[in-house]
Design a protein around this motif. Structure first.
Motif, mmCIF file in Angstrom:
data_model
loop_
_atom_site.group_PDB
_atom_site.id
_atom_site.type_symbol
_atom_site.label_atom_id
_atom_site.label_comp_id
_atom_site.label_asym_id
_atom_site.label_seq_id
_atom_site.Cartn_x
_atom_site.Cartn_y
_atom_site.Cartn_z
ATOM 1 N N PHE A 17 -11.414 50.096 -15.019
ATOM 2 C CA PHE A 17 -9.995 50.173 -15.110
ATOM 3 C C PHE A 17 -9.224 51.257 -14.312
ATOM 4 O O PHE A 17 -8.282 50.837 -13.728
ATOM 5 C CB PHE A 17 -9.565 50.756 -16.651
ATOM 6 N N THR A 18 -9.756 52.391 -14.284
ATOM 7 C CA THR A 18 -8.941 53.329 -13.248
ATOM 8 C C THR A 18 -9.224 52.955 -11.575
ATOM 9 O O THR A 18 -8.018 52.976 -11.029
ATOM 10 C CB THR A 18 -9.679 54.850 -13.389
ATOM 11 N N ILE A 19 -9.947 52.373 -11.504
ATOM 12 C CA ILE A 19 -10.018 52.130 -9.824
ATOM 13 C C ILE A 19 -9.310 50.730 -9.680
ATOM 14 O O ILE A 19 -8.811 50.621 -8.615
ATOM 15 C CB ILE A 19 -11.444 52.006 -9.337
ATOM 16 N N THR A 20 -9.154 49.967 -10.819
ATOM 17 C CA THR A 20 -8.383 48.712 -10.486
ATOM 18 C C THR A 20 -6.767 49.183 -10.439
ATOM 19 O O THR A 20 -6.116 48.751 -9.815
ATOM 20 C CB THR A 20 -8.635 47.774 -11.785
ATOM 21 N N MET A 21 -6.611 49.955 -11.127
ATOM 22 C CA MET A 21 -5.157 50.784 -11.230
ATOM 23 C C MET A 21 -4.965 51.500 -9.716
ATOM 24 O O MET A 21 -3.679 51.291 -9.505
ATOM 25 C CB MET A 21 -4.819 51.656 -12.396
ATOM 26 N N PHE A 22 -5.904 52.228 -9.318
ATOM 27 C CA PHE A 22 -5.874 52.929 -8.133
ATOM 28 C C PHE A 22 -5.327 51.646 -7.024
ATOM 29 O O PHE A 22 -4.203 51.835 -6.371
ATOM 30 C CB PHE A 22 -7.103 53.269 -7.443
ATOM 31 N N GLY A 23 -6.186 50.435 -6.851
ATOM 32 C CA GLY A 23 -5.810 49.496 -6.115
ATOM 33 C C GLY A 23 -4.253 48.847 -6.305
ATOM 34 O O GLY A 23 -3.628 48.365 -5.537
ATOM 35 N N SER A 31 -6.429 48.362 -1.336
ATOM 36 C CA SER A 31 -6.130 47.933 -2.499
ATOM 37 C C SER A 31 -7.124 46.810 -2.996
ATOM 38 O O SER A 31 -7.843 46.612 -3.998
ATOM 39 C CB SER A 31 -4.651 47.405 -2.754
ATOM 40 N N PHE A 32 -7.246 45.771 -1.953
ATOM 41 C CA PHE A 32 -8.231 44.855 -2.134
ATOM 42 C C PHE A 32 -9.505 45.231 -2.545
ATOM 43 O O PHE A 32 -10.179 44.708 -3.612
ATOM 44 C CB PHE A 32 -8.201 43.805 -0.983
ATOM 45 N N CYS A 33 -10.140 46.120 -1.710
ATOM 46 C CA CYS A 33 -11.683 46.459 -2.122
ATOM 47 C C CYS A 33 -11.626 47.274 -3.431
ATOM 48 O O CYS A 33 -12.651 47.048 -3.887
ATOM 49 C CB CYS A 33 -11.908 47.455 -0.946
ATOM 50 N N MET A 34 -10.559 48.170 -3.709
ATOM 51 C CA MET A 34 -10.699 48.686 -5.159
ATOM 52 C C MET A 34 -10.648 47.902 -6.460
ATOM 53 O O MET A 34 -11.451 47.713 -7.227
ATOM 54 C CB MET A 34 -9.324 49.732 -5.172
ATOM 55 N N ILE A 35 -9.966 46.756 -6.328
ATOM 56 C CA ILE A 35 -9.752 45.822 -7.395
ATOM 57 C C ILE A 35 -10.892 45.003 -7.438
ATOM 58 O O ILE A 35 -11.679 44.749 -8.453
ATOM 59 C CB ILE A 35 -8.559 44.911 -7.150
ATOM 60 N N LYS A 36 -11.521 44.392 -6.281
ATOM 61 C CA LYS A 36 -12.797 43.911 -6.234
ATOM 62 C C LYS A 36 -14.101 44.774 -6.715
ATOM 63 O O LYS A 36 -14.775 44.141 -7.607
ATOM 64 C CB LYS A 36 -13.322 43.340 -4.868
ATOM 65 N N PHE A 37 -14.094 45.939 -6.550
ATOM 66 C CA PHE A 37 -15.105 47.027 -6.925
ATOM 67 C C PHE A 37 -14.833 47.104 -8.518
ATOM 68 O O PHE A 37 -15.599 46.908 -9.275
ATOM 69 C CB PHE A 37 -14.906 48.502 -6.188
ATOM 70 N N GLY A 38 -13.458 47.239 -8.897
ATOM 71 C CA GLY A 38 -13.070 47.358 -10.304
ATOM 72 C C GLY A 38 -13.863 46.084 -11.158
ATOM 73 O O GLY A 38 -14.314 46.096 -12.272
ATOM 74 N N PHE A 39 -13.445 44.986 -10.617
ATOM 75 C CA PHE A 39 -13.975 43.631 -11.321
ATOM 76 C C PHE A 39 -15.394 43.689 -11.361
ATOM 77 O O PHE A 39 -15.932 43.085 -12.426
ATOM 78 C CB PHE A 39 -13.482 42.374 -10.481
#
Length: 475
Positions: A351-357, A303-311
């Motif tokens: 957006f989508t990858i942030t929601m994944f995380g 989750s952390f990696c996904m939200i950082k990537f999304g940001f």
């Protein structure tokens, strides 16, 4: 177990059924969107394959894929994450949890009615607003029901203070019904005349695709990044500056350069797009100072990696949008695949990858069951990143090549199209990786839903048979 732990468990338990309905439907529509986009991309390889089937042509399938992604996945997933964050920050369980369950089912029904009607040929003709009246009415009523219920629960929170996450999420909660009702009234219900229709359609599309997703995605990131990095959100005043500038400048844009409207209107929209450099840089500073050097969780594809990537993807998407607003650049990129690349980076990369995380973090705590295939989460993350990079880079470079060649009057339109085809065909490979990533995501979500339903069925069976067993023992 402390009182706080009990309260958190009660809050998560109250969110369980509404979030399962929202996230389960979102996962389904995400797969549908990927399948439709993959079918649409095949027209670049074999244009004659679907030539005899009008509802499988690119003009039908690609907008349907975009709508399935935005209305089917992005909005219900964003609403589910938003409701959970409100409950956690407000420290109060959901009340009347049947209301969001009904609203979620109505929303997914509205997406189904809208997609079927659109593919069948019943479309409004406006981008991002293609759904016929029946589907749009269901969507608006479902959102209104869910939004009013969310505000009722928000007003009963125990923690009265507002966090930066609240600013962005509350603004998004109010923003959608305003822009959606306005666009439907002025474009579908009682349509205005002439070029004003195009202006409203451009305004609506930019507010929904860029501003609404930005508000929800940034609000989500502002909640999770401090949690994962084990440090408070840095530079509070930067967050306040980014919030207001994003709302002001992001809401007054969308009319492209060269549109057949008074010249001041596209100039104002271009200026507002350029001024988005302020909130984009402020948000980049906030993210960097919050995450850099923090002694929190390691980034291992979770989750952390996904939200950082999304940001990071949001910052890049904003820079692409700002670059496309520059007159010297827009002359080349306008009416090319460059804009499509920016839209895909915003909707999927950010957006989508942030929601994944967020969903991968929320669901195990809400349901009380771990994911059946935890190793697939990392595989899914890398497939999503690889597919996104291939898709966005190929479309962006292809768009630049297309724009440069269109500047030369000696080039025929057919010749320009043939020059861009290799880039479009490479983008199909990116869509294939995204399809694999979305299938893996849906597999984990559906497996958790089935495991929860099985545990509920076992508990009900045990409760029903318990009195019979006691009576047999007494006899």
């Amino acid at each position: 177990m402390t009182v706080n732990d009990i309260s958190i468990k009660q809050i998560d338990a109250s969110c369980r059924v509404p979030l399962l309905v929202l996230f389960g439907g979102a996962a389904f529509w995400l797969v549908v969107s990927s399948l439709l986009a993959f079918v649409a991309s095949h027209t670049f390889h074999m244009p004659e394959k679907f030539g005899d089937c009008s509802w499988l042509t690119y003009g039908h399938v690609q907008p349907a894929a975009d709508d399935a992604l935005l209305y089917g996945f992005c909005i219900p997933a964003g609403l589910g994450v938003m409701l959970w964050i409100f409950a956690r920050l407000g420290q109060v369980p959901f009340r009347s949890a049947l209301v969001p369950v009904v609203a979620a089912h109505l929303w997914h029904l509205g997406v189904l009615v809208g997609l079927v009607g659109f593919i069948a040929g019943d479309s409004t003709g406006f981008a991002w607003l293609e759904f016929p009246r029946g589907g749009s009415a269901l969507l608006f009523f479902a959102y209104l029901l869910l939004g009013l219920w969310a505000l009722m629960n928000f007003s009963g929170r125990r923690e009265s203070g507002l966090f930066p996450s609240h600013w962005f999420l509350l603004a998004a909660l109010f923003w959608f019904p305003w822009i959606y009702s306005t666009a439907n009234i002025l474009l579908v219900g009682w349509p205005v005349r002439g070029v004003v229709q195009a202006v409203i359609a451009w305004w609506f599309g930019s507010n929904l695709v860029f501003l609404w997703t930005s508000l929800v995605g940034i609000g989500t990131a502002f909640y999770f990044l401090p949690k994962f990095s084990a440090r408070p959100l840095q530079t509070y005043f930067y967050a306040l500056f980014a919030f207001w500038t994003l709302l002001i400048f992001g809401s007054m844009r969308g009319v492209p350069a060269g549109a057949p409207v008074p010249a001041w209107l596209p100039s104002l929209c271009a200026l507002n797009s350029l001024l988005l450099i302020g909130p984009a840089l402020a948000l980049a500073v906030i993210g960097w100072k919050t995450v850099a050097g923090a002694a929190g969780q390691e980034c291992k594809g979770g989750s952390f990696c996904m939200i950082k990537f999304g940001f990071v993807a949001f910052v890049l998407s904003s820079l692409m949008l700002i670059a496309g607003a520059c007159p010297q650049i827009s002359r080349v990129t306008q009416f090319t695949w460059f804009g499509v690349a920016q839209t895909q980076l915003q909707l999927y990369g950010f957006f989508t990858i942030t929601m994944f995380g967020a969903i991968y973090y929320i669901l195990p705590r809400v349901v009380g069951i771990e994911f059946a295939f935890p190793k697939l989460i990392r595989v899914q993350h890398w497939c999503a990143m690889l597919g996104l990079v291939i898709l966005v880079v190929s479309l962006a470079v292809g768009g630049l090549v297309q724009g440069i060649k269109l500047q030369n009057p000696d080039n025929t339109f057919a010749g320009v199209t043939n020059a861009v085809l290799p880039f479009l065909r490479v983008s199909t490979l990116g869509l294939l990786f995204l399809l694999i990533a979305n299938l893996l995501f849906a597999l984990n979500i559906f497996a958790m839903i089935l495991a929860w339903k099985w545990s509920v069925a076992r508990a009900v069976f045990a409760a029903v048979t318990a009195p019979l067993e006691k009576s047999e023992v007494k006899a």
